[in-house]
Design an enzyme around this catalytic site. Structure first.
Site, PDB file in Angstrom:
ATOM      1  N   PHE A   1       0.871  -1.106   0.074  1.00  0.00           N
ATOM      2  CA  PHE A   1       0.115  -0.140  -0.015  1.00  0.00           C
ATOM      3  C   PHE A   1       0.734   1.323   0.060  1.00  0.00           C
ATOM      4  CE2 PHE A   1      -2.928   3.478   1.343  1.00  0.00           C
ATOM      5  CZ  PHE A   1      -4.298   2.694   1.006  1.00  0.00           C
TER       6      PHE A   1
ATOM      7  N   ALA B   1       4.718   9.746   3.394  1.00  0.00           N
ATOM      8  CA  ALA B   1       4.913   9.970   4.805  1.00  0.00           C
ATOM      9  C   ALA B   1       6.077  10.666   4.919  1.00  0.00           C
ATOM     10  CB  ALA B   1       4.710   9.138   5.708  1.00  0.00           C
TER      11      ALA B   1
ATOM     12  N   ASP C   1      -1.764  -1.632   8.690  1.00  0.00           N
ATOM     13  CA  ASP C   1      -2.324  -1.344   7.293  1.00  0.00           C
ATOM     14  C   ASP C   1      -3.565  -0.632   7.193  1.00  0.00           C
ATOM     15  OD1 ASP C   1      -2.321  -1.729   4.500  1.00  0.00           O
ATOM     16  OD2 ASP C   1      -3.777  -3.230   4.811  1.00  0.00           O
TER      17      ASP C   1
END
Length: 447
Positions: free
Chosen positions: A211, A215, A307
């Protein structure tokens, strides 16, 4: 002695430069199925076995850790003959199908490298190394989901079922008869099934998924404060990972394998534009989890640790909507979660197929630290991820702490690797150009 890890990774690091790498692996452990099963299928599918093995790699140069990646490998053994008399506790359980699922949890750099290296290349090299590992490596000694201790074990082992009085007696016996106790415990372990073991004879299908979400940092806390750290926008990160996965498909997989990409909130025609730079021909819009748009998401989407998809499924359970949310709604609502409301692109990338490379590598004591428990695995990893990297001291201190610990605890050192990747080989890295997307489905598409 040159280990398999060193042999493989040296070709992904710049020529004549010395690096060191920590490869940390926990003991393979049986876990509950990562995809929730409908109640009507729970009984017939209960014989399937899921085995999870976390891997953590940390790369160092010039006495500083500069790169890290954590990857979880799942081996899913499937019994399709529905013979209810078979159980996982038999000495020779039979499984007629198997799948290896590699989930990329986190990858990060901190910007403190003194030399230029390609994070893309070392990431690709580590994944290639995992593809090369013989799946039977994870099946020789597996911690069972539940351990049922026999009566004879109660005399030498302290478990959660041991009374205080018996525990004190066991400790007393150990202190007075240490050598005898060790011999007895060893004999007990050899004569009882303390671990599970399996054997794969057939070729195993390999899947990989991740995924992507931008960030400031993933593994190295506060590293975003280092102005030399290379960060990427959401679209930049997607293109970076897509390039790696596309290379792996071309180099490590058979031609009939497939690549999948899903960008929540984007229509298919937009997603397909991301395939233009790819070299592998079989890329399509979607995901490798299966299920139709009107299928319930809870029975298709796997539950991975840390996740966003898994956290959303848990929220649906708390809101009592999990049995009403199909896949189409799941992907549409996922983009509306608070952690995605930054107008940045997020995506789900997956591949599925059979590898065309030899899966004969077995990690050895020369290049891998295999821990006995989750606690020990997290403890060692925390020497790196628990530091603060707002200054270079964090990269230096984490290195010193790991080196000292390995020498004291294991009488080991980090694995040394001298790169062999030619200096004139130019590796195209993405430029951190801001990309703007609202992650909303568009009614009209301009081409």
């Amino acid at each position: 002695m040159v280990g398999n890890l060193e042999k493989i990774l040296q070709g992904y690091l710049p020529q004549d430069h010395k690096f060191e790498i920590l490869h940390l692996q926990n003991t393979p452990t049986q876990v509950r199925p990562i995809v929730t099963l409908p109640k009507k299928n729970c009984h017939t599918k209960s014989q399937d076995v899921t085995i999870k093995t976390p891997h953590f790699f940390a790369l160092a140069n010039n006495s500083k850790f500069i790169y890290g990646i954590e990857i979880h490998v799942y081996i899913i053994l499937k019994n399709n003959n529905n013979n209810n008399n078979d159980t996982v506790n038999e000495k020779n359980p039979s499984y007629d199908d198997a799948e290896r699922l590699i989930f990329i949890s986190k990858a990060d750099t901190n910007g403190y490298s003194d030399i230029k290296f390609s994070a893309k290349q070392i990431t690709k090299g580590i994944i290639h190394y995992l593809f090369s590992i013989d799946p039977n490596h994870y099946l020789k000694q597996v911690v069972p989901l539940e351990r049922k201790y026999e009566q004879s074990f109660s005399k030498i082992f302290i478990t959660k079922e041991t009374s205080l009085e018996n525990a004190l007696q066991i400790l007393s016996n150990r202190s007075h008869q240490k050598e005898k106790s060790q011999a007895v415990r060893k004999k007990m372990l050899q004569s009882h099934q303390h671990y599970l073991s399996f054997k794969l004879a057939n070729k195993i299908r390999t899947k990989l998924c991740l995924f992507t979400r931008p960030a400031d940092q993933y593994l190295f806390a506060e590293s975003s404060k280092n102005p030399n750290k290379h960060t990427l926008s959401g679209m930049g990160l997607l293109k970076w990972w897509l390039s790696i996965i596309d290379d792996l498909l071309c180099e490590d997989f058979t031609k009939d394998s497939e690549g999948k990409l899903r960008i929540p909130g984007e229509e298919s025609i937009i997603v397909k534009r991301c395939f233009k730079p790819n070299n592998f021909s079989n890329w399509t819009v979607g995901d490798i989890f299966g299920g139709k748009p009107n299928s319930l998401a809870i029975f298709s989407v796997p539950l991975f640790s840390d996740d966003p998809k898994s956290r959303f499924l848990h929220e649906l359970v708390e809101e009592a909507r999990v049995m009403k949310t199909n896949l189409e709604t799941f992907w549409m609502e996922l983009q509306e979660r608070q952690e995605f409301k930054l107008s940045e692109t997020v995506s789900v990338i997956g591949i599925s197929g059979y590898t065309a490379i030899s899966t004969a590598v077995i990690p050895t004591e020369f290049d891998t630290i295999i821990t006995d428990s989750k606690k020990q695995y997290r403890y060692i990893k925390n020497y790196i991820t628990g530091e603060e990297y707002n200054a270079e001291e964090g990269a230096l201190e984490s290195y010193v702490n790991i080196v000292d610990y390995l020498r004291y605890k294991y009488n080991r050192s980090l694995t040394s690797i001298v790169g062999t990747m030619p200096k004139n080989l130019k590796v195209k890295e993405p430029v951190n150009t801001p990309q703007i997307t609202t992650l909303q489905p568009r009614k009209k598409i301009k081409i």
